[in-house]
Design a protein around this motif. Structure first.
Motif, PDB file in Angstrom:
ATOM      1  N   ALA A 299       0.829  -1.206   0.000  1.00  0.00           N
ATOM      2  CA  ALA A 299       0.000   0.000   0.000  1.00  0.00           C
ATOM      3  C   ALA A 299       0.864   1.257   0.000  1.00  0.00           C
ATOM      4  O   ALA A 299       0.584   2.225  -0.720  1.00  0.00           O
ATOM      5  N   GLN A 300       1.906   1.250   0.798  1.00  0.00           N
ATOM      6  CA  GLN A 300       2.791   2.410   0.859  1.00  0.00           C
ATOM      7  C   GLN A 300       3.503   2.629  -0.472  1.00  0.00           C
ATOM      8  O   GLN A 300       3.684   3.771  -0.910  1.00  0.00           O
ATOM      9  N   LEU A 301       3.883   1.539  -1.135  1.00  0.00           N
ATOM     10  CA  LEU A 301       4.504   1.649  -2.456  1.00  0.00           C
ATOM     11  C   LEU A 301       3.504   2.215  -3.463  1.00  0.00           C
ATOM     12  O   LEU A 301       3.861   3.058  -4.300  1.00  0.00           O
TER      13      LEU A 301
ATOM     14  N   ARG B 149      -3.670   5.185   5.716  1.00  0.00           N
ATOM     15  CA  ARG B 149      -2.509   5.446   6.572  1.00  0.00           C
ATOM     16  C   ARG B 149      -2.775   4.979   8.008  1.00  0.00           C
ATOM     17  O   ARG B 149      -1.877   4.449   8.680  1.00  0.00           O
ATOM     18  N   TYR B 150      -3.996   5.165   8.468  1.00  0.00           N
ATOM     19  CA  TYR B 150      -4.357   4.748   9.825  1.00  0.00           C
ATOM     20  C   TYR B 150      -4.301   3.224   9.955  1.00  0.00           C
ATOM     21  O   TYR B 150      -3.806   2.689  10.957  1.00  0.00           O
TER      22      TYR B 150
ATOM     23  N   TYR C 104       0.830   7.015  11.735  1.00  0.00           N
ATOM     24  CA  TYR C 104      -0.228   7.774  12.393  1.00  0.00           C
ATOM     25  C   TYR C 104      -0.115   9.271  12.084  1.00  0.00           C
ATOM     26  O   TYR C 104      -1.122   9.947  11.849  1.00  0.00           O
ATOM     27  N   VAL C 105       1.097   9.782  12.072  1.00  0.00           N
ATOM     28  CA  VAL C 105       1.290  11.196  11.717  1.00  0.00           C
ATOM     29  C   VAL C 105       0.870  11.428  10.266  1.00  0.00           C
ATOM     30  O   VAL C 105       0.210  12.424   9.940  1.00  0.00           O
ATOM     31  N   GLN C 106       1.242  10.499   9.385  1.00  0.00           N
ATOM     32  CA  GLN C 106       0.831  10.607   7.983  1.00  0.00           C
ATOM     33  C   GLN C 106      -0.686  10.548   7.854  1.00  0.00           C
ATOM     34  O   GLN C 106      -1.271  11.228   7.001  1.00  0.00           O
TER      35      GLN C 106
END
Length: 464
Positions: free
Chosen positions: A146-148, A168-169, A188-190
């Motif tokens: 997912a991040q990719l 992101r959560y 979490y910040v993202q």
């Protein structure tokens, strides 16, 4: 005459391709309404060739994966979503052949690549599949993917916001479960930043769990950099950390919109401007606008009268607007954590200017080619010339069909709640709240066993 027949045949072939997009929902919606998710799955598989075809394989597997997810067949859902993801990855590098064909015909001849928010939904469902199966390692693999995918979307067009707070959560939650506190904090910040850039208000529960995580990992200073007031206390998140067990409800409310056609017509001056008119589907009024018209080969400053269709959102009737949850008699309402309807609005708004320009140029080029074809096929037979001219115009006009392809079974919105619980047996009731009051459905989980350290995910598919 032979060339004319070939042109007409090509137009009819392209029309049939476009019709798959327009009729897919009409063919599948009754099966879903009458026979539920099992019936819809059977229909999709049985009529794959007619309803999807070779250019919409991403949608075929995406729709199947979504339906199996709702049906709580998480393993089968994961297998189908894996195939959809593979197709998307294969198409990430643009196919020159397909793009060239689209320049002279229409966007439907290209393999469907998925809209950005569909990729987001795919990864959300996939992560939830593994979490529902209790497979944290599998969920971790999906988090990396997912991040990719989000990074690819950013690289492809960094002027558009394709990030997503819910995704992101979920990444942060998985990192938490895996004991990766640093990565959890980053995610979490993202998530907070993505919610702030997105289309829904930051859920209070999300902000509470973010506060608890950052304070517990000695990152309280990071809270000052976020656009929200730090919380003095985090009772739910702290209790979840203390007990170690949770019942997490994921509610899918309503059916996401599909796409219809918006017809536009007007004039195009190569290297000048194009002026287009259309009927606003919301107000019924005729509206118009003017854009810069790029130069096209053979245009020579001539004014061309053009007409074409674009995709526009078609909202479906909604019966569900949210959820009420009861865990062992304790009642609360989950918060909206993703708005698919708003994601489609944003996507259409961002893509429409480019689509208009690309389509207008394509129609103009074909108009020029059609004029040249008429001259080349002109004979001494007046009747034959008339038939040829009409046939060429019909074929040319039918080549342009709006690309209405979209995932058919996404929810209109997604809700989430996290309830800390003791180990043991629990009773959970989830009611889907109706648009006009009352309840539109009830989901009961009696004697639900929760083991030590377990996060139980309950999927509530109120797709109505």
């Amino acid at each position: 005459m032979k060339r004319l027949l070939l042109l007409l045949a090509a137009a009819l072939l392209l029309c049939s391709c476009a019709n798959k997009s327009m009729t897919r929902y009409e063919a599948l919606a009754p099966a879903l309404e009458k026979d539920g998710f099992d019936g819809a799955i059977h229909k999709v598989k049985k009529e794959e060739k007619d309803l999807y075809g070779s250019n919409s394989q991403f949608l075929y597997y995406f729709d199947l994966g979504t339906l199996h997810h709702y049906n709580r067949d998480f393993k089968e859902s994961a297998l189908n979503l894996d195939k959809a993801e593979e197709i998307y990855d294969d198409l990430y590098t643009r196919s020159v052949t397909n793009e060239a064909a689209a320049v002279v015909t229409n966007d439907n001849v290209r393999p469907y690549r998925a809209r950005p928010f569909e990729i987001v939904v795919l990864h959300e469902l996939q992560i939830l599949n593994y979490l529902a199966m209790g497979d944290v390692d599998g969920a971790m693999v999906e988090v990396k993917r997912a991040q990719l995918a989000l990074e690819r979307l950013y690289q492809k067009d960094n002027e558009k916001v394709n990030d997503n707070g819910f995704l992101r959560y979920l990444c942060g939650l998985v990192y938490d479960l895996a004991g990766e506190s640093d990565d959890a904090a980053i995610s979490y910040v993202q998530a907070v930043k993505a919610f702030d850039e997105g289309n829904i208000k930051m859920p209070k529960e999300v902000w509470e769990f973010v506060n608890e995580n950052l304070r517990r990992t000695d990152r309280a200073d990071n809270l000052k950099d976020l656009k929200h007031e730090p919380l003095a206390a985090t009772p739910t998140a702290s209790k979840a950390r203390e007990l170690g067990q949770e019942i997490i409800v994921i509610g899918y409310a309503g059916h996401s919109p599909i796409l219809g056609e918006l017809y536009m017509s007007g004039t195009f001056v190569s290297g000048g401007v194009m002026h287009l008119n259309y009927k606003d589907s919301q107000t019924g009024k005729i509206s118009s606008f003017t854009l810069v018209a790029p130069p096209v080969s053979g245009g020579n400053g001539e004014t061309f009268h053009i007409g074409f269709s674009l995709p526009e959102k078609k909202t479906l009737p909604q019966r569900v607007k949210g959820f009420d949850v009861s865990v062992d008699g304790q009642r609360f309402s989950p918060e909206k954590i993703m708005d698919v309807n708003a994601e489609l609005d944003k996507n259409i708004k961002e893509e429409t200017p480019t689509t208009i320009t690309r389509t207008a140029v394509r129609v103009t080029l074909r108009t020029i080619a059609a004029q040249q074809a008429k001259k080349a096929m002109k004979t001494d037979n007046v009747l034959l010339n008339l038939v040829t001219s009409l046939g060429t115009d019909v074929a040319q006009s039918q080549l342009e069909q709006a690309d209405l392809r979209i995932g058919l079974f996404m929810p209109n919105s997604i809700y989430m709640s996290r309830t800390p619980v003791e180990t043991g047996v629990h009773n959970v009731t989830v009611k889907a709240t109706g648009m006009n009051g009352g309840y539109a459905g009830e989901y009961t989980f009696k004697d639900l066993k929760v083991a030590r350290g377990q996060k139980v995910f309950l999927i509530i598919p109120a797709i109505r």
